[in-house]
Design a protein around this motif. Structure first.
Motif, short mmCIF file in Angstrom:
data_model
loop_
_atom_site.label_atom_id
_atom_site.label_comp_id
_atom_site.label_asym_id
_atom_site.label_seq_id
_atom_site.Cartn_x
_atom_site.Cartn_y
_atom_site.Cartn_z
N GLU A 126 -3.26 -3.60 14.02
CA GLU A 126 -1.90 -3.12 14.24
C GLU A 126 -0.88 -4.24 14.33
O GLU A 126 0.31 -3.99 14.26
N ASP A 127 -1.31 -5.47 14.46
CA ASP A 127 -0.34 -6.55 14.59
C ASP A 127 -0.25 -7.39 13.33
O ASP A 127 0.34 -8.47 13.36
N GLN A 128 -0.83 -6.91 12.20
CA GLN A 128 -0.78 -7.66 10.95
C GLN A 128 0.35 -7.13 10.08
O GLN A 128 0.61 -5.92 10.00
N LEU A 129 1.00 -8.07 9.39
CA LEU A 129 2.16 -7.75 8.56
C LEU A 129 1.72 -7.49 7.12
O LEU A 129 0.94 -8.26 6.54
N LEU A 130 2.24 -6.39 6.53
CA LEU A 130 1.95 -6.01 5.14
C LEU A 130 3.23 -6.06 4.32
O LEU A 130 4.32 -5.72 4.85
N GLY A 140 -6.20 7.82 -9.45
CA GLY A 140 -5.60 9.14 -9.57
C GLY A 140 -4.77 9.55 -8.38
O GLY A 140 -4.34 10.72 -8.31
N ILE A 141 -4.50 8.65 -7.45
CA ILE A 141 -3.73 8.96 -6.24
C ILE A 141 -2.54 8.01 -6.18
O ILE A 141 -2.68 6.80 -6.40
N ARG A 142 -1.34 8.60 -5.89
CA ARG A 142 -0.17 7.75 -5.73
C ARG A 142 -0.36 6.89 -4.49
O ARG A 142 -0.55 7.39 -3.38
N SER A 143 -0.30 5.62 -4.72
CA SER A 143 -0.60 4.68 -3.63
C SER A 143 0.46 3.59 -3.59
O SER A 143 1.17 3.34 -4.57
N ALA A 144 0.50 2.95 -2.47
CA ALA A 144 1.38 1.79 -2.28
C ALA A 144 0.55 0.53 -2.41
O ALA A 144 -0.46 0.35 -1.70
N ARG A 145 0.98 -0.29 -3.39
CA ARG A 145 0.27 -1.57 -3.56
C ARG A 145 0.86 -2.57 -2.55
O ARG A 145 2.05 -2.90 -2.61
N CYS A 146 -0.02 -3.05 -1.63
CA CYS A 146 0.42 -3.94 -0.54
C CYS A 146 -0.33 -5.26 -0.61
O CYS A 146 -1.46 -5.32 -1.12
N VAL A 147 0.31 -6.27 -0.10
CA VAL A 147 -0.27 -7.61 -0.06
C VAL A 147 -0.48 -7.97 1.42
O VAL A 147 0.45 -7.87 2.25
N LEU A 148 -1.73 -8.34 1.71
CA LEU A 148 -2.09 -8.75 3.07
C LEU A 148 -2.44 -10.23 3.06
O LEU A 148 -3.33 -10.65 2.29
N GLY A 149 -1.76 -10.99 3.87
CA GLY A 149 -2.06 -12.42 3.96
C GLY A 149 -3.11 -12.68 5.02
O GLY A 149 -2.91 -12.36 6.20
N MET A 150 -4.28 -13.27 4.59
CA MET A 150 -5.38 -13.54 5.52
C MET A 150 -5.89 -14.95 5.31
O MET A 150 -6.41 -15.26 4.23
N GLU A 151 -5.71 -15.79 6.32
CA GLU A 151 -6.23 -17.15 6.32
C GLU A 151 -5.82 -17.91 5.07
O GLU A 151 -6.63 -18.54 4.38
N GLY A 152 -4.55 -17.83 4.73
CA GLY A 152 -4.01 -18.58 3.60
C GLY A 152 -4.26 -17.91 2.25
O GLY A 152 -3.83 -18.44 1.23
N GLN A 153 -4.94 -16.76 2.18
CA GLN A 153 -5.22 -16.05 0.93
C GLN A 153 -4.51 -14.70 0.95
O GLN A 153 -4.33 -14.09 2.01
N GLN A 154 -4.13 -14.23 -0.20
CA GLN A 154 -3.48 -12.94 -0.34
C GLN A 154 -4.48 -11.92 -0.88
O GLN A 154 -5.15 -12.15 -1.89
#
Length: 643
Positions: A126-130, A140-154
């Motif tokens: 809950e405290d991670q930024l997307l 086949g499902i409308r989705s939101a493409r999100c980028v999660l930054g973890m330990e210097g990697q996306q």
């Protein structure tokens, strides 16, 4: 203004608007609270007025909204903070995307979830930024493409738009310092983030110290902002209010004026009185005083009466105008003679009782008879019977014959003066020999002679109609004390002034309205104050009144057998005077007296005539046990041998 909590008032306060006057709407009292221990104000009554003069940030409590854990930050914390959420929240991702596309904002946008999200084998806390980049079809499902930054990697994640929240959008802003965050009302109680702290999200709760002025308080009142009390700002309607500040006489003493001042007594210190003067009883709450300033001169003399069974003690001002005549001093021991001795000033005394010398300790410890005249030469050392050095007072015997016999005797003594050695513990009794009939003022007497000294008041102080010092046969001037006094008079009796020492009689006063009336001419000041016994002995403990240490104890009496054994060993050695030594409490004696003590002592008394008036020959030692103070050890030893 409506009543608000003290904490809310302080957080919204503009420091540039100080001072502000507050009225307490609901009082509070914390008995034994931490504020009371810290010296802060913890008791405020309903209706009290507080004039806030300064607000100081004490600390900032940093709270983790997830775990409720807290930590303290110093006011000079160097980290930077950024807000994590806005007041708007969204229940699903579809609502967030719709609100973003309908507004002027464009993708990508950043957001965070208030709950944990599990997707594609990953867990988003809950405290991670997307960062939402676009809306795409995924499986086949409308989705939101999100980028999660973890330990210097996306990491790319596809979250369905039906994913439930709530979600908070995050708008990037410039990092702010701790003080900038606290001064911005829009950021109050918002969730923030700071890269230098271990928690991703946090809430700041500042704590302030309020410095204020209150009625009848001598010092600045310190109030913690966390005190649970409601206040109301009444600055506009309280500009005519005057906050009364009590003072101590010691604080008035530090003022440079202008004098005179009109004061009213608020409180008298508890305890026994220090003076026996009639004006002491008038120092009560509500009594008005007139303070004329610092007394001059600043020194006093501590004096005690003589000639009565119960001595009386006085503090005599340096401005005392009476006349005094010196009286001979009395010395109960040789050690007292040492304390009065001053190199360069002859000290001559007369013995007032017969005293036997301790010849078993040293044959040169001379006996004295009533009327023997001595001149003190200084301290020295002599060999004792046990081989140890004994501190002695070296004196010179003077002639007491008159006429031609005295002149011849003086010539004879000039060739070979008779030396007298007196151990410091010698229990003699002496009186000073003097012929000084001059009349001195107190200032001249203390300047020319050392204290203590004996005097007789021969003319009273004309400015003191009831001068008590003239009724005594003699006075002992003991010590000179330098202490600032204030010249004060009662408002009801302005014609008589007295002096108060704020250090010992520190009244609590408040400045009264109006100017006091000045008496015509010079101020009539009481220059003599009688002291209570308790305060007198308290003064004697001051560093200025420290006297010399008590004289050394006399050596223990030896048994008869030991005396016989040492009489042969210490014969010649004990008669050798080691010479004058530099004493720690006295100036260095004259150098010319030193060589005279190195001479052989065997012929020291050869030129003293046996018929000299007043000289009493030493009594022969009796060879019985009665005069040996009962040699119990020797009797016990003989008793054990008999058994």
């Amino acid at each position: 203004m409506e009543p608000v909590s003290l904490q809310d008032f302080v957080r919204a306060l503009d420091p540039a608007s100080l001072p502000r006057v507050l009225r307490v709407c609901s009082g509070v009292y914390f008995e034994g609270s931490i504020y009371e221990i810290s010296g802060n104000e913890c008791c405020l009554s309903t209706g009290d007025l507080i004039k806030v003069t300064q607000v100081r940030l004490q600390k900032v409590v940093c709270e983790n909204p997830k775990t409720s854990q807290t930590m303290e930050l110093a006011p000079n914390f160097q980290g930077y903070f950024t807000p994590l959420n806005t007041p708007q929240s969204y229940e699903t991702l579809e609502e967030l995307v719709s609100a973003t596309t309908q507004s002027s904002k464009q993708l990508p946008t950043c957001f965070m979830s208030t709950h944990r999200i599990v997707t594609e084998g990953r867990v988003v806390t809950e405290d991670q930024l997307l960062m939402l980049e676009a809306v795409v079809m995924h499986l086949g499902i409308r989705s939101a493409r999100c980028v999660l930054g973890m330990e210097g990697q996306q990491v790319i994640l596809h979250l369905p738009l039906s994913q439930k929240g709530p979600f908070w959008t995050w708008e990037p802003s410039a990092p702010r310092t701790l003080l900038q965050v606290l001064q911005d009302p829009a950021l109050k109680d918002l969730v923030l983030t700071c890269p230098t702290l271990p928690w991703h999200s946090l809430i700041l709760r500042p704590q302030y110290e309020i410095q204020a002025i209150m009625h009848m308080r001598r010092t600045i009142v310190k109030i913690p902002s966390t005190l649970e009390v409601d206040v109301e700002d009444v600055t506009a309607s309280s500009r005519h209010v005057h906050f009364i500040k009590p003072l101590l006489l010691s604080e008035v003493l530090a003022w440079e004026g202008p004098f005179p001042l009109s004061m009213e007594i608020l409180e008298v210190p508890e305890g026994r009185p220090i003076f026996l003067s009639p004006w002491v009883g008038s120092l009560q709450k509500g009594q008005r005083l007139c303070v004329y300033g610092l007394a001059s001169p600043p020194w006093r003399v501590l004096a005690s009466s003589k000639g009565r069974k119960v001595p009386r003690h006085f503090l005599v001002s340096g401005g005392y105008q009476g006349k005094l005549r010196r009286r001979p001093r009395e010395f109960p021991t040789a050690y007292d003679l040492l304390g009065a001795f001053q190199p360069g000033r002859p000290l001559r005394v007369v013995a007032t009782k017969d005293c036997e010398g301790e010849r078993e300790e040293n044959p040169e410890f001379t006996s004295l008879a009533v009327g023997d005249r001595l001149e003190v030469l200084g301290p020295g050392q002599a060999h004792g019977a046990q081989g140890s050095d004994v501190d002695v007072l070296v004196c010179q015997r003077l002639s007491d014959q008159a006429g031609e016999d005295e002149e011849e005797e003086c010539k004879e003594e000039a060739e070979s003066p008779e030396r007298v050695l007196l151990p410091f513990h010698f229990p003699g009794s002496f009186v000073e020999e003097m012929s000084d009939s001059r009349r001195y003022s107190l200032a001249d007497l203390t300047a020319q002679f050392s204290l203590p000294c004996e005097v007789k008041v021969v003319a009273k102080d004309t400015s003191h109609p009831t001068d008590p010092l003239t009724s005594f046969l003699g006075l002992r001037l003991e010590e000179k004390i330098t202490e600032p006094f204030l010249v004060v008079s009662l408002d009801s009796e302005p014609g008589m002034c007295f002096e108060i020492p704020p250090r010992w009689l520190d009244l609590t006063v408040v400045e009264a309205k109006g100017q006091p009336d000045l008496p015509e001419g010079s101020l009539p000041i009481a220059t003599v104050e009688e002291l209570t016994d308790t305060f007198y002995y308290r003064l004697r403990k001051l560093p200025a009144c420290e006297i010399q240490a008590p004289p050394p104890r006399p050596p223990k009496s030896q048994g008869l057998s030991k005396q016989r054994r040492h009489s042969s060993e210490g014969g010649v050695k004990s008669s050798q005077v080691l010479g004058l030594q530099q004493h720690a409490r006295l100036p260095k004696p004259k150098a010319k007296t030193l060589p005279e003590f190195i001479k052989d002592g065997s012929s020291m008394y050869s030129k003293v005539p046996a018929h000299r008036k007043g000289h009493r020959p030493a009594k022969p030692q009796r060879q019985d046990l009665d005069d040996d103070e009962h040699d119990y050890e020797e009797i016990l030893e003989q008793f054990q041998k008999t058994i």
